[in-house]
Each structure stands twice: as structure tokens, then as C-alpha cells.
Design an enzyme around this catalytic site. Structure first.
Site, PDB file in Angstrom:
ATOM      1  N   SER A  38      38.276  89.908  42.186  1.00 62.72           N
ATOM      2  CA  SER A  38      38.762  90.767  42.358  1.00 62.72           C
ATOM      3  C   SER A  38      39.984  91.268  43.346  1.00 62.72           C
ATOM      4  O   SER A  38      40.594  91.892  43.679  1.00 62.72           O
ATOM      5  CB  SER A  38      37.713  90.892  44.270  1.00 62.72           C
ATOM      6  OG  SER A  38      36.071  91.418  43.705  1.00 62.72           O
ATOM      7  N   HIS A  41      40.616  90.109  49.154  1.00 63.95           N
ATOM      8  CA  HIS A  41      41.249  91.236  48.758  1.00 63.95           C
ATOM      9  C   HIS A  41      42.419  91.656  49.734  1.00 63.95           C
ATOM     10  O   HIS A  41      43.819  92.538  48.742  1.00 63.95           O
ATOM     11  CB  HIS A  41      40.242  93.078  49.032  1.00 63.95           C
ATOM     12  CG  HIS A  41      38.933  92.524  48.298  1.00 63.95           C
ATOM     13  ND1 HIS A  41      37.877  93.870  48.707  1.00 63.95           N
ATOM     14  CD2 HIS A  41      38.715  91.809  46.982  1.00 63.95           C
ATOM     15  CE1 HIS A  41      36.818  93.476  47.565  1.00 63.95           C
ATOM     16  NE2 HIS A  41      37.586  92.361  46.651  1.00 63.95           N
TER      17      HIS A  41
END
Length: 515
Positions: A441, A496
Site C-alpha cells: 500500500s 499510506h
């Protein structure tokens, strides 16, 4: 993160977008507003009084039936319309009208059937079918009037009617046909004078289909054959072959290649539908006029700006043609291979398996197992985790790799993925919570940051409007992603966020060195 929560987010977010867009349309699309509002209300109520699973199941089902299917169907109807397959378009429109009987859909079925009849050879019957729907009071009614003139090839009469209609300033379809009428009647400088306002209006309402058609009319009547070819290779690739040949011949005629254009039109005239045959007859009669227009200074600037805009859009839209995304596919294959290894060793949701394969545990990293910041980026917890990351890598990776090259793409990917893992480890050293992190991610978010960097450079260096518009879209996506991350405890928001920042910084540095 569960599938139920993902579905809830999808339903709520898309429902709000539909509601806002349908209410802001002119005129408002009350049918879409009611449907999207009802789905939002039902889903929200179930979330409050029942369970997430039930809300996701019922909300997702309603979303799929009453929003997703009609929208995908509408897109297909538009494709069939451009291909001039009016009968197939009308049959699909019937199915959409059953699920969405508002916003004039039943009448659209009738208009499509009238076009199918005219294309089949009976223009007079097609005209009579259109008369049922003709009224200047509605958007569809005005479109029916325009189509009746189009069937007859009466461009002079249509131009006079359009000039008498004040709705032309707001009705996108009338704007489009007004441009064509000006071109058909040889008023090319007037067409170019009107184009910037039409372009601005269509962009503001997000009608990119009509914008592409408006560009086609301008480029064809100005003799820009090469640009017309590019439109048919790109956004207007769904145009029928006969229509493409007609507009290419038009551009040839505008260039002054009259004999070549006459040969193309003559060959096309032998085997085409009656409506196109009338358009060809009109075009051949124009050879008696001075089709090659002398552009005014303003017209020349408008045409030059349009060609520059098309060039910039080619650079900032999609993957660069001819460039293969080798590194992107290689990374997808590597992640899939590691996932199969997880399954073979005991399961992708088995924490002990993930730990043995190199999941990020900050305490272990600081104890000397530094390689975990790399291996953790190739591990995934469950098939849904892998699928979402690989989908993001597939979409973003092809664009980024084709724009900055394989080596810079790999540097950006690993700088974001490994860097985000290192950042989490550093936070743990400063007294943060113990983490157990896996997934690509951070690297995928780094690609979002890289996309933002590409658009930022395009806006800053080239003043490209499309780069500016798409940068805004990317920032909106990042904001939505942040809200999504913060609402789900299982997702590492800092992974993220740090990945996106590192991707933006890395890509900017690489693009600066490249420039």
C-alpha cells in the site's frame, strides 16, 4: 478491513457524488437525485439500526441495480449511438428505462427508434416519429427538432432556427450543432470565434463526449486532417467507419485537396445510409464555393491553442502509446508469487507465516533484521488486500512508468514502499505503538504521489490546463483515501500518508533531473 466496509464506502461515496451532480445539472435530474438519495437514506438507516453486513448487502444490491447498471448501460447506449447502431441502442435503452423511468428515458427510446428507422432507409417515417417528441421547452424536445433538420440535411434552416433560440447559450446539444452549422455553411471564422465559449461550457458541465465532437467539427472544417485522425484513434474511436471517412474527406476538402475528397465521398456515397447520403450530397455541392477559408488572426490563435491543448492531453492522459509497462507487470507477478508462497506455507492470514516471510515488526528491524522493510512490501493479508493493491498498481503503474521510464519508476516505487516501512519503524523507536505491517500500500500510494508530481510539473512548467485539472482530481482522491484510512482501524494511515509524500518528493526530484 472487510469487504462489507469497502462496499459501504463505495455506496455512500458514489451516492453522494451522484446526488450532487444530478442536483447541479441544468435542468436538475430529479430521477437520479431521488434514486441516489433513497439509496443513501436506506444504507444509512441500516447502519444506524442494524449491522454493517446487512447495510452493505442491501445497500450494495440497490446500488448495483439502480445506479451501476443504468450508468454502465447509458455508457453503452452512447457507444452504440456513436457507432450508429440505433436499433441496438434503443433495445438497451428500454431496459434502462424500466429501472430508471425518470429523466426522460422512455422518450429517449422513441428518439432512438426514429433514428433507426431513418438509417434503415425511411427518412420520412423517421421524421414523423420524431415529431411526437419535438418541443422547444425540454432538452430532449429540442434535440428531436435538431435531429429532424439533420435527417433532411437542412443546415441553413437549422442555423436560422438555432439563432432564434435563447436556450442555445445553455443547451450543450444546441451549442454543438450550432458549431457544425457554421462549418457546414462556410462560416469557419465565426465557428472558431464561438468555439472557446463552447469549450468552456462543456468542460464546466463535464460533457467530454460533446467536447470531442465539437473539436472534430472545428478541426475538420479547418483542414486539420492529422488531428482528425488522432481523434478517431482516441476519444472518437467508436465512430462508425463511414462517419470517420466522411469527416476525413471533409478535412481533405478544407485543406484544398478537392479531387481526393470527391473521390472519397463518391466511393462512400455508393454504400451508405440515406441520412449520410444527403450529408455527402451537401458536401459535394460545397465544392462550388471557396471551401478553403482565410483565417483571421483570432481564428488562427484559437486553432493553435486547440492543437496545443490536444498535444498536452496526449501527454497527460493514459499510458504512452508504444511503451510497455514491463516493470509494472513484473511487480504484479512478484507480489502474486509471494502470495502463493504464503498460501503454501499455511495461509495469507496466518500471522506466524507472515512473520517468517518478513512482515514488518519495528522491534525486529531495530534488532538487526533490516530486510523486513523490503520484504514486508511484498506480503499481503488476505486476497482482498492483494487484489486492491494490485489493481492500484496496474492502473497507476502503467501511467507512471510510461511517463518517467522504467528505472525512475522502480526508484519511486521502492523509495515509497521501503521508505514508508522505515518511517513506521522510526515512529516505533520514538515510543509509538507496536506495529505488525504488511502490504504494498505504501508503494502504491507513492505512485499516487508520483502522478501528482507529474501533473504538478506539467502545470508549473507548461501551464497545461489538463495537468492542473487532474492534479485537483488526484488531491481529491488523496483526501478520500485519508478519510477511508482513518475510518478503518486495520489500515495503517501513516504507511499510506508517508508513502504518498515520499512518492511525490522522489518523482519531483527525478523529473527535475530529467528536465
Amino acid at each position: 478491513m472487510t469487504i462489507d466496509r469497502l462496499v459501504i464506502w463505495m455506496v455512500l461515496l458514489s451516492g453522494v457524488v451522484f446526488l450532487v451532480r444530478s442536483l447541479s445539472a441544468k435542468p436538475p435530474q430529479w430521477g437520479w437525485s431521488i434514486v441516489s438519495g433513497a439509496i443513501l437514506a436506506i444504507t444509512g438507516t441500516l447502519l444506524a439500526i442494524a449491522s454493517v453486513e446487512l447495510a452493505a448487502w442491501i445497500g450494495g444490491m440497490l446500488w448495483g441495480i439502480f445506479l451501476l447498471f443504468p450508468v454502465l448501460g447509458l455508457r453503452r447506449v452512447n457507444d452504440l449511438f456513436r457507432e450508429e447502431r440505433y436499433q441496438a441502442a434503443s433495445r438497451l435503452a428500454v431496459a434502462i428505462a424500466i429501472l430508471h423511468p425518470a429523466d426522460g428515458w422512455p422518450d429517449r427510446v422513441g428518439v432512438l427508434q426514429a433514428l433507426a428507422v431513418a438509417k434503415g432507409g425511411d427518412i420520412e417515417k423517421g421524421r414523423s416519429l420524431l415529431q411526437i417528441y419535438q418541443t422547444p421547452k425540454t432538452v430532449l424536445g429540442r434535440s428531436a427538432i435538431v435531429l429532424e433538420y439533420w435527417m433532411r440535411g437542412a443546415w441553413d434552416e437549422l442555423l436560422n432556427w438555432l439563432r432564434s433560440r435563447p436556450e442555445r447559450e445553455q443547451d450543450a446539444n444546441l451549442m454543438l450543432y450550432y458549431l457544425r452549422c457554421l462549418g457546414e455553411t462556410g462560416q469557419v471564422n465565426e465557428m472558431l470565434r464561438m468555439f472557446p465559449s463552447v469549450d468552456e461550457h462543456l468542460r464546466r458541465i463535464g460533457d467530454l463526449d460533446r467536447l470531442s465532437q465539437a473539436r472534430l467539427f472545428v478541426l475538420a472544417f479547418c483542414g486539420e486532417t492529422q488531428q482528425v485522425y488522432r481523434l478517431f484513434e482516441g476519444e472518437l474511436s467508436k465512430y462508425s467507419v463511414s462517419n470517420q471517412q466522411f469527416w476525413l474527406a471533409t478535412s481533405q476538402m478544407a485543406m484544398g485537396r478537392t479531387r481526393q475528397a470527391q473521390q472519397m465521398l463518391g466511393a462512400l456515397q455508393k454504400d451508405c445510409d440515406p441520412v449520410l447520403r444527403r450529408a455527402i450530397a451537401w458536401r459535394l455541392n460545397q465544392t462550388q464555393l471557396d471551401f478553403k477559408t482565410h483565417f483571421s488572426d483570432y481564428s488562427a490563435r484559437v486553432l493553435s491553442a486547440l492543437k496545443l491543448q490536444l498535444s498536452q492531453e496526449a501527454r497527460y492522459s493514459g499510458r504512452v502509446a508504444g511503451k510497455r509497462a514491463i516493470a509494472t507487470w513484473g511487480l504484479i507477478g512478484l507480489n502474486a508469487t509471494v502470495f502463493l508462497l504464503e498460501l503454501r506455507l499455511g495461509g495469507s492470514e496466518n500471522l506466524w507465516v507472515l512473520y517468517r516471510l518478513g512482515a514488518l515488526v519495528p522491534e525486529e528491524v531495530w534488532a538487526g533484521e533490516w530486510w523486513r522493510v523490503v520484504t514486508a512490501t511484498f506480503l499481503h493479508f488476505g486476497i482482498s488486500h492483494l487484489a486492491m493493491n494490485m489493481f492500484g498498481l496496474y492502473i497507476l503503474g502503467q501511467f507512471v512508468e510510461s511517463r518517467i521510464g522504467m528505472q525512475r519508476f522502480l526508484v519511486t516505487y521502492f523509495a515509497s514502499g521501503v521508505g514508508s516501512m522505515a518511517f513506521i519503524s522510526l515512529l516505533a523507536l520514538r515510543g509509538g505503538e507496536t506495529q505488525f505491517v504488511v502490504g504494498a500500500s505504501g508503494a502504491v500510494m507513492g505512485l499516487i504521489g508520483a502522478v501528482a508530481a507529474i501533473f504538478w510539473q506539467g502545470w508549473r512548467q507548461e501551464k497545461a490546463q489538463i495537468a492542473k485539472d487532474r492534479l485537483r482530481s488526484i488531491l481529491f482522491v488523496i483526501a478520500i483515501q485519508a478519510a477511508f484510512d482513518l475510518s478503518i482501524p486495520e489500515i495503517c494511515f501513516l504507511c499510506h500518508a508517508s508513502g504518498a509524500v515520499l512518492g511525490f518528493i522522489t518523482a519531483n526530484l527525478l523529473l527535475w533531473r530529467k528536465s
